[in-house]
Design an enzyme around this catalytic site. Structure first.
Site, mmCIF file in Angstrom:
data_model
loop_
_atom_site.group_PDB
_atom_site.id
_atom_site.type_symbol
_atom_site.label_atom_id
_atom_site.label_comp_id
_atom_site.label_asym_id
_atom_site.label_seq_id
_atom_site.Cartn_x
_atom_site.Cartn_y
_atom_site.Cartn_z
ATOM 1 C CG ASP A 155 0.924 2.357 -11.695
ATOM 2 O OD1 ASP A 155 0.804 3.600 -11.828
ATOM 3 O OD2 ASP A 155 1.318 1.814 -10.647
ATOM 4 C CE1 TYR A 194 0.104 9.513 -8.249
ATOM 5 C CE2 TYR A 194 -1.853 10.852 -8.658
ATOM 6 C CZ TYR A 194 -1.222 9.628 -8.639
ATOM 7 O OH TYR A 194 -1.919 8.494 -8.997
ATOM 8 C CD GLU A 231 -1.289 0.515 -0.269
ATOM 9 O OE1 GLU A 231 -1.869 1.594 -0.497
ATOM 10 O OE2 GLU A 231 -0.260 0.131 -0.862
ATOM 11 C CG PHE A 246 1.140 -6.362 -1.663
ATOM 12 C CD1 PHE A 246 1.428 -7.653 -2.097
ATOM 13 C CD2 PHE A 246 2.094 -5.713 -0.887
ATOM 14 C CE1 PHE A 246 2.618 -8.292 -1.768
ATOM 15 C CE2 PHE A 246 3.300 -6.335 -0.547
ATOM 16 C CZ PHE A 246 3.551 -7.629 -0.997
ATOM 17 C CB THR A 304 -3.074 -2.782 -3.674
ATOM 18 O OG1 THR A 304 -2.532 -4.100 -3.566
ATOM 19 C CG2 THR A 304 -2.318 -1.853 -2.748
#
Length: 299
Positions: free
Chosen positions: A116, A156, A21, A23, A52
């Site tokens: 978020d 999660y 991953e 960003f 992301t």
């Protein structure tokens, strides 16, 4: 490339793969540095890379965008890509634009997330004309694009700041999968026994799709503590003790951290019937490379 299909084949043949991953950097120099790293890291043969999403107005303040980076990784470096897409700050029209650009870039995989709350908001709120939950975004992508995109969702194992009941969270995960998602990438964790118990609980509750553990390398003690506190995750006593004993020596933190994380990964692969690791690189390569070397996954 169907991620879920490869993961199932890995499980059948006990073959390990991995993914990275990244960003979107905030500066032009940061973008250039990252592309140079991606160029080097592509030679390690990740199954895919993901990028992301820039939530809401943040994308307009960046020197490049998530979709630009996905196109570069796909067309420029020949990598299979997975684009993050969140509900945060996104109208339906914004989502349509992002999906259209992903489609044009050759991307065949979306990680669909609620996202978020923006820093300026205390609580998460849906954008007018947008989506309230990740499951709604999953359903919309399926409706618009059929099976063109494979869709992943977040899991999660350590709970979520807005919901600590594990059973409720797994029920919500099941809703996202039933809406059309085909694999799961988990949030970071350091308590491997809790993770394995969570996987078992997911299976007991009818989750059959592949589960990918999210692995966060440890390169700095202060950043490790910040992430642990921000994500509200548990760190086993011995794990924490090992890092605290060297916390003032950055080189030692990296070495001890690499040992701890490689042991965590080995435990997952030996006991969890999982053969894919997803690395949260934080746009760095060395800490991830050390773990991969210790696991003998890079030739």
């Amino acid at each position: 490339m169907k991620v879920s299909q490869v993961l199932r084949e890995n499980w059948q043949h006990e073959q390990t793969s991995f993914s990275f991953e990244y960003f979107v950097p905030k500066t032009a120099q940061g973008v250039q540095n990252l592309y140079e790293r991606i160029d080097r890291m592509k030679d390690w043969h990740p199954l895919f890379v993901d990028v992301t999403w820039n939530a809401g107005g943040a994308a307009r303040q960046m020197v490049t965008s998530t979709t630009d980076m996905i196109a570069k990784a796909s067309k420029g470096y020949g990598l299979d890509t997975c684009m993050h897409l969140t509900c945060t700050g996104m109208s339906k029209e914004d989502v349509d634009t992002a999906l259209s650009e992903a489609y044009s870039s050759g991307c065949r995989c979306i990680l669909a997330l609620r996202g978020d709350a923006p820093v300026e908001n205390e609580k998460w709120q849906a954008t007018s004309g947008g989506f309230m939950y990740a499951r709604d975004l999953v359903s919309y992508i399926r409706q618009k694009y059929g099976d063109h995109f494979e869709i992943g969702v977040a899991g999660y194992p350590e709970g979520h700041p807005e919901q600590h009941d594990q059973d409720i969270l797994i029920d919500h995960l099941k809703e996202k999968l039933d809406a059309g998602a085909s694999f799961i990438i988990t949030q970071m964790f350091y308590d491997v026994e809790n993770f394995l118990q969570w996987v078992d609980k997911c299976r007991e509750k009818g989750v059959t799709q592949p589960i990918i553990p999210g692995i966060m390398p440890i390169s700095n003690y202060a950043s490790f503590i910040r992430r642990v506190n921000w994500c509200e995750i548990n760190v086993p006593v011995e794990f924490m003790r090992s890092l605290e004993s060297v916390k003032d020596d950055e080189a030692a933190v990296r070495e001890v951290g690499a040992e701890l994380m490689s042991d965590l990964c080995k435990t997952i692969m030996e006991k969890g019937h999982i053969y894919h690791l997803h690395f949260y690189t934080m746009n760095l390569e060395k800490s991830t490379k050390v773990i991969l070397d210790k696991l003998a996954l890079v030739r």
